[in-house]
Design an enzyme around this catalytic site. Structure first.
Site, PDB file in Angstrom:
ATOM      1  N   HIS A 171       0.810  -1.228   0.000  1.00  0.00           N
ATOM      2  CA  HIS A 171       0.000   0.000   0.000  1.00  0.00           C
ATOM      3  C   HIS A 171       0.835   1.267   0.000  1.00  0.00           C
ATOM      4  O   HIS A 171       0.285   2.365  -0.078  1.00  0.00           O
ATOM      5  CB  HIS A 171      -0.941   0.005   1.207  1.00  0.00           C
ATOM      6  CG  HIS A 171      -2.035  -1.015   1.095  1.00  0.00           C
ATOM      7  ND1 HIS A 171      -3.322  -0.695   0.734  1.00  0.00           N
ATOM      8  CD2 HIS A 171      -2.019  -2.359   1.248  1.00  0.00           C
ATOM      9  CE1 HIS A 171      -4.056  -1.792   0.691  1.00  0.00           C
ATOM     10  NE2 HIS A 171      -3.286  -2.825   1.008  1.00  0.00           N
ATOM     11  N   ASP A 380       3.447   9.477  -1.171  1.00  0.00           N
ATOM     12  CA  ASP A 380       2.299   8.724  -0.673  1.00  0.00           C
ATOM     13  C   ASP A 380       2.040   7.575  -1.623  1.00  0.00           C
ATOM     14  O   ASP A 380       2.054   7.785  -2.849  1.00  0.00           O
ATOM     15  CB  ASP A 380       1.068   9.646  -0.618  1.00  0.00           C
ATOM     16  CG  ASP A 380       0.119   9.259   0.500  1.00  0.00           C
ATOM     17  OD1 ASP A 380       0.102   8.074   0.866  1.00  0.00           O
ATOM     18  OD2 ASP A 380      -0.598  10.143   1.001  1.00  0.00           O
TER      19      ASP A 380
HETATM   20  C1  G6P Z   1      -0.714   3.465   5.976  1.00  0.00           C
HETATM   21  C2  G6P Z   1      -0.181   2.050   5.793  1.00  0.00           C
HETATM   22  C3  G6P Z   1      -0.997   1.059   6.589  1.00  0.00           C
HETATM   23  C4  G6P Z   1      -1.112   1.493   8.022  1.00  0.00           C
HETATM   24  C5  G6P Z   1      -1.678   2.922   8.108  1.00  0.00           C
HETATM   25  C6  G6P Z   1      -1.781   3.450   9.537  1.00  0.00           C
HETATM   26  O1  G6P Z   1      -1.949   3.592   5.367  1.00  0.00           O
HETATM   27  O2  G6P Z   1      -0.150   1.710   4.440  1.00  0.00           O
HETATM   28  O3  G6P Z   1      -0.407  -0.218   6.539  1.00  0.00           O
HETATM   29  O4  G6P Z   1      -1.940   0.629   8.751  1.00  0.00           O
HETATM   30  O5  G6P Z   1      -0.825   3.771   7.356  1.00  0.00           O
HETATM   31  O6  G6P Z   1      -0.571   3.308  10.222  1.00  0.00           O
HETATM   32  P1  G6P Z   1      -0.438   2.408  11.516  1.00  0.00           P
HETATM   33  O7  G6P Z   1       1.024   2.404  11.811  1.00  0.00           O
HETATM   34  O8  G6P Z   1      -1.260   3.099  12.550  1.00  0.00           O
HETATM   35  O9  G6P Z   1      -0.961   1.045  11.220  1.00  0.00           O
END
Ligand code: G6P
Length: 481
Positions: A171, A380
């Site tokens: 992602h 991003d």
């Molecule tokens: C991005 C990443 C996700 C992640 C999210 C929130 O969207 O691609 O994998 O879950 O950020 O970050 P966190 O560290 O809170 O999971």
């Protein structure tokens, strides 16, 4: 057939509130995007069983926070939380995911802090996911692993289930080979081998796919034909699948009576000032400081706009235990304070700042009320906020200013595109957006809306899964020869 989603972050997380454990939605594109897909699987989907989502619940599981808290939610999919002890999670999540992979993949190599112990924790937690999956996985499951936290898992799964259909989707950006190769040799090889345990590896943009393939070729010496590789005699395909959103969800939410009433209230309370929206998770990759600097320069260069424009700055708390994120928050607070201190009058505050999560209704009202959205990350993977804004506008007026270094830029070329590091260009783009002809805004938004509707989240997942079935079937044919 059943779809099993595996990601570090579940769509909900456990939080402690007033001494009690509660469930809250998770922030970020992975959780919101995938949840939208799973919540309403299309009728033509080949899955005849309730999907299963396996992931970390945001805190260690204790007796009080067992499985029941997730099962009580009545969702279209089941949730299986993976228990990870706190110290292991810290070394894995903070030590490796947030201190090595995240900064490196977002082109912040100077923020990388590599430690062998963190790498070992990364290996350990990936294995922990395999162990959690073992009693759950059935022979005909389709296992779809997500994101940079679980790059070793596809190979572990392949070793345990040689016949399984396994997909992996990243992602975030996959960086240029020149950056990826700065990782220690064993680590960079293991990450690539790990991902290649899948049948299909997916990325948001063609550039990320290209970067991945050149890393595979130069680091592992594997050649490819148009993204098709042979890994230990298995076919593996790397391809591009730009993630979409649930367009109707945002269009309907913004058109709903409560959202319209909220938006009207907001506009009235701002005495008809133009509203510029900035909305992100707290993250250095999002370019919030550059955006604030651009807004400040815009105010300086356009004194005629003073008292006639407001920046709604929404920052969604994220990774708040990490020092760099705490520092970032402090710098945002200071800069907002400085700009407001300099320009505010008795009747007007240039930046209205909120540091909190927003429920869909309020989010949609903000999208509906704002004249301009400033979506200018330094890097991003995709950026779904840009897409949500356009969906909420539903072909009406509103201008999106988008960073050329967001994955979304590859599909939204009609927007006002900026280099997020060029403060002057961004300041001028704000003025251009505010003076843009209404018909031009509508024309652009209609074109984008039509494209978003066609390539929505169901299209994204359907396309990925169809390709995955194709590679799986080809592998099976080769194996049966
Ligand atoms: C991005 C990443 C996700 C992640 C999210 C929130 O969207 O691609 O994998 O879950 O950020 O970050 P966190 O560290 O809170 O999971």
């Amino acid at each position: 057939m059943r779809l099993v989603i595996v990601s570090n972050r579940l769509p909900v997380r456990l939080v402690e509130k007033d001494g009690r454990i509660a469930v809250e939605p998770s922030a970020g594109g992975l959780a919101t995007g995938l949840e939208a897909y799973l919540s309403a699987l299309p009728a033509e989907s080949p899955f005849d069983e309730k999907p299963l989502w396996v992931g970390w619940p945001g805190r260690p599981l204790t007796d009080r926070t067992g499985l029941d808290i997730f099962q009580a939610q009545g969702r279209a999919f089941d949730i299986h939380p993976v228990h990870i002890p706190e110290d292991e999670m810290n070394a894995f999540y903070h030590g490796f995911c947030n201190a090595v992979l995240w900064p490196l993949f977002h082109y912040f190599p100077t923020y990388v802090s590599y430690k062998d112990s963190s790498w070992q924790a990364y290996e350990k937690v990936n294995t922990r996911f395999l162990t959690a999956l073992e009693p759950l996985v059935r022979e005909d499951d389709v296992i779809w692993v997500h994101d940079y936290q679980l790059m070793l898992l596809p190979r572990l799964l392949r070793q345990a289930h040689p016949l399984a259909a396994i997909g992996f989707f990243l992602h975030i950006p996959f960086p240029s080979h020149e950056l990826f190769r700065t990782l220690p040799r064993t680590c960079r090889q293991a990450l690539l081998h790990g991902v290649l345990g899948s049948d299909l590896v997916g990325f948001h943009t063609y550039d990320y796919t290209r970067h991945f393939i050149s890393s595979v070729s130069s680091i592992l010496g594997l050649s490819n034909t148009m993204g098709r590789l042979a890994v230990e005699d298995r076919p593996v395909v790397a391809d591009t699948f730009p993630m979409g959103i649930d367009v109707a969800k945002y269009a309907d939410a913004a058109a709903s009576k409560p959202a319209r009433a909220l938006a009207d209230n907001l506009r009235r309370s701002l005495a008809g000032a133009d509203i510029i929206l900035s909305m992100d998770r707290l993250d250095y990759s999002k370019g919030i400081l550059n955006r604030l600097a651009a807004f400040e320069l815009f105010l300086k260069r356009h004194p005629e706009r003073l008292e006639k424009v407001v920046l709604m700055l929404v920052v969604v708390p994220s990774r708040t235990e990490v020092k760099r994120y705490q520092e970032m928050k402090k710098r945002i607070d200071e800069l907002v304070g400085r700009i407001n201190g300099k320009y505010a009058t008795m009747a007007w505050t240039p930046i209205l700042y909120r540091f909190s999560c927003f429920p869909l209704g309020e989010l949609a009202a903000l999208y509906a009320a704002s004249d301009v959205a400033l979506v200018t990350p330094l890097r991003d993977g995709m950026n779904l906020i840009a897409k949500e804004y356009v969906a909420a506008k539903n072909g009406g007026t509103g201008v999106l200013i988008l960073s050329e270094t967001a994955g979304a830029a590859a599909e939204m070329g009609e927007t006002l595109m900026v280099n997020p590091r060029d403060i002057r260009e961004m300041a001028e783009a704000i003025e251009t957006a505010l003076t843009m002809d209404r018909d031009a805004q509508i024309r652009i938004n209609q074109t984008l809306f039509t494209r978003l509707t066609r390539f929505d989240v169901r299209h994204w997942a359907g396309d990925f899964l169809d390709s995955l079935f194709g590679v799986r079937d080809e592998r099976r044919r080769l194996e049966s020869r």
